[in-house]
Write a protein that holds these residues in place. Structure first.
Motif, PDB file in Angstrom:
ATOM      1  N   LEU A 133      -1.087   2.117  -2.680  1.00  0.00           N
ATOM      2  CA  LEU A 133      -0.490   2.558  -1.376  1.00  0.00           C
ATOM      3  C   LEU A 133      -0.489   2.913  -0.415  1.00  0.00           C
ATOM      4  O   LEU A 133      -1.124   1.606   0.560  1.00  0.00           O
ATOM      5  CB  LEU A 133      -1.102   4.665  -2.262  1.00  0.00           C
ATOM      6  N   GLY A 134       0.835   2.943   0.551  1.00  0.00           N
ATOM      7  CA  GLY A 134       0.476   3.574   1.882  1.00  0.00           C
ATOM      8  C   GLY A 134      -0.674   4.002   2.594  1.00  0.00           C
ATOM      9  O   GLY A 134      -1.355   4.567   2.153  1.00  0.00           O
ATOM     10  N   ARG A 135      -1.004   3.292   3.935  1.00  0.00           N
ATOM     11  CA  ARG A 135      -2.162   3.906   4.527  1.00  0.00           C
ATOM     12  C   ARG A 135      -1.483   5.687   4.994  1.00  0.00           C
ATOM     13  O   ARG A 135      -0.497   5.396   5.486  1.00  0.00           O
ATOM     14  CB  ARG A 135      -2.641   3.033   5.180  1.00  0.00           C
ATOM     15  N   PRO A 136      -2.173   6.519   4.606  1.00  0.00           N
ATOM     16  CA  PRO A 136      -1.688   7.623   5.700  1.00  0.00           C
ATOM     17  C   PRO A 136      -2.192   7.479   6.527  1.00  0.00           C
ATOM     18  O   PRO A 136      -3.073   7.168   7.137  1.00  0.00           O
ATOM     19  CB  PRO A 136      -2.938   8.751   4.490  1.00  0.00           C
ATOM     20  N   GLY A 137      -1.103   8.104   7.567  1.00  0.00           N
ATOM     21  CA  GLY A 137      -1.252   8.752   9.400  1.00  0.00           C
ATOM     22  C   GLY A 137      -0.623   7.425   9.809  1.00  0.00           C
ATOM     23  O   GLY A 137      -1.117   7.729  11.099  1.00  0.00           O
TER      24      GLY A 137
END
Length: 267
Positions: A23-27
């Motif tokens: 998953l893509g990194r949050p923020g």
């Protein structure tokens, strides 16, 4: 909620095709899914950003009418002169008011004349008319679209798909992987009559679209549909423009082949 479910069905498709991802990194600006290369290398070889375009349309209008009149003794029929991409709140209220007035006339006189509600909305590309019929009965609401070309309806959908990838946030996501291609996947399940175009035709149209200029932030654009009765990605189609590098285009083609998604390249 629709967009989140779209992410789930795309994740399931990736897992089913044995394509490793995280998953893509949050923020930070990056796509929803980061696709790993051979051996699960840390640097992604591609990305997938999932979104949805779903303005209020026929389904939402029908639900509102059924919520108000579904258990009564009025049968409602709607006829659209063209397939709408959007029915704004004011149009929905006009249609509901027409049904209410006709229901009152039916109760008093036993029959009511049809009511025409004009719709002028640039998102629909062409003006259209909603004809509201009511008659005694308790059958479910029915609707139909009159004869006519779908050019306006599909032009609206195509424009909306590419607009979904614009804006500051989406531009950063599309260009966040240091040259690795990022595919924008747009759920069109609830965008007017977009479902009437086959995946093969969608792929060809996306690849050569006038909206797919060299400044567009994504390396490819996909459309797909989903249904609440199946967890699968439905009718996926991917357009690959000519202005990206051969390596980026080859990566997208290989991804499509592994997923079994229809694709077309402009070059």
């Amino acid at each position: 909620m629709l967009e989140m479910r779209g992410e789930f069905v795309v994740a399931r498709a990736l897992a089913g095709a044995d394509i490793p991802f995280r998953l893509g990194r949050p923020g930070v600006p990056n796509p929803d899914f980061l696709l790993a290369g051979p051996g699960g290398a840390e640097d992604p070889v591609a990305g997938l950003e999932v979104t949805a375009v779903s303005p209020q349309g026929i389904g939402e209008l029908a639900e509102r009418i059924e919520a108000e009149h579904g258990a009564g003794d009025v049968q409602v029929e709607l006829e659209f002169s063209a397939y709408p991409s959007r029915l704004q709140d004011e149009v929905a209220e006009q249609v509901l008011d027409a049904v209410r007035c006709q229901a009152a006339v039916l109760a008093a006189e036993g029959q009511a004349a049809a009511v025409l509600v004009p719709v002028e909305d640039p998102k629909n590309v062409v003006p259209l008319v909603v004809t509201v019929h009511t008659r005694p009965g308790s059958e479910p609401l029915t609707w139909r679209v009159g004869g006519g070309e779908l050019q306006g309806t599909l032009a609206s959908a195509e424009y909306a798909v590419f607009q979904a990838g614009r804006g500051a946030a989406k531009t950063e996501q599309g260009r966040s992987l240091d040259g690795a291609p990022v595919v924008l996947a747009v759920d069109i399940s609830r965008y007017g009559g977009a479902w009437m175009r086959s995946a093969k035709v969608w792929a060809g149209r996306l690849a050569v679209s006038e909206h797919f200029g060299a400044d567009y932030p994504f390396a490819a654009v996909a459309v797909f549909r989903q249904s609440l009765v199946t967890p699968d990605v439905l009718e996926a189609a991917v357009g690959i423009p000519a202005h990206h590098s051969p390596a980026a285009r080859r990566t997208v083609v290989e991804l499509c082949e592994r997923l079994g998604w229809s694709f077309a390249s402009a070059g």
